[in-house]
Enzyme design. Structure first.
Site, mmCIF file in Angstrom:
data_model
loop_
_atom_site.group_PDB
_atom_site.id
_atom_site.type_symbol
_atom_site.label_atom_id
_atom_site.label_comp_id
_atom_site.label_asym_id
_atom_site.label_seq_id
_atom_site.Cartn_x
_atom_site.Cartn_y
_atom_site.Cartn_z
ATOM 1 N N CYS A 34 0.889 -1.311 -0.026
ATOM 2 C CA CYS A 34 -0.183 0.143 -0.002
ATOM 3 C C CYS A 34 0.859 1.250 -0.086
ATOM 4 C CB CYS A 34 -0.834 0.067 1.035
ATOM 5 S SG CYS A 34 -2.256 -1.441 1.051
ATOM 6 N N CYS A 103 -2.530 7.595 8.632
ATOM 7 C CA CYS A 103 -1.177 7.885 8.671
ATOM 8 C C CYS A 103 -0.813 8.185 9.959
ATOM 9 C CB CYS A 103 -0.654 9.262 7.795
ATOM 10 S SG CYS A 103 -0.754 8.728 5.962
#
Length: 149
Positions: A34, A103
């Site tokens: 990813c 994140c």
């Protein structure tokens, strides 16, 4: 997608980038498929994080959250570092776009992975202290190879 000035600043001028050759806590989380991999290095002395560095392969938000997480834990005790949450990272950056919240989770988990490694090196089972590490908190919406689809 709009980023705050702080996100742009931490992406353009990341703090604490690199490796610590004498780190006594190292943690890596993420998923190369990813695209976000975060590695955190801690130098801990007498229960205080004396130094911290990171290396992140990923997007601007991943770099900015890594940078901010290091700023938030440097000089802190282990107990204070364990209080770091992805929400604290988001708040310190004046927000993240919803599609980039993962994140901040990655940054929190990278710190916890490094703390787990530190406890393991001390001969202490880290899970009761640090909790379970989520190796890949990335939630892709359009990555054809991601298992989360």
């Amino acid at each position: 997608m709009m980023y705050s000035e702080k996100v742009l600043d931490h992406f353009s001028n990341p703090r604490n980038v690199g490796e610590l050759p004498d780190a006594n806590g190292v943690g890596e989380v993420g998923n190369a498929v990813c695209g976000d991999i975060m590695k955190m290095y801690l130098k801990i002395d007498e229960g205080v994080i004396k130094d911290v560095k990171f290396k992140t392969f990923g997007c601007g938000a991943a770099i900015a959250t890594s940078s901010m997480a290091t700023e938030l834990i440097k000089g802190k005790t282990l107990d204070e570092a364990l209080q770091l949450s992805n929400k604290a990272v988001i708040s310190a950056l004046d927000g993240l776009p919803p599609v980039k919240v993962h994140c901040s989770v990655l940054a929190e988990q990278a710190v916890r992975a490094a703390l787990s490694d530190y406890y393991r090196r001390q001969g202490v089972d880290p899970e009761p202290i640090v909790g379970k590490i989520v190796d890949d908190p990335h939630h892709c919406d359009n990555c054809a190879t991601c298992e989360n689809n």
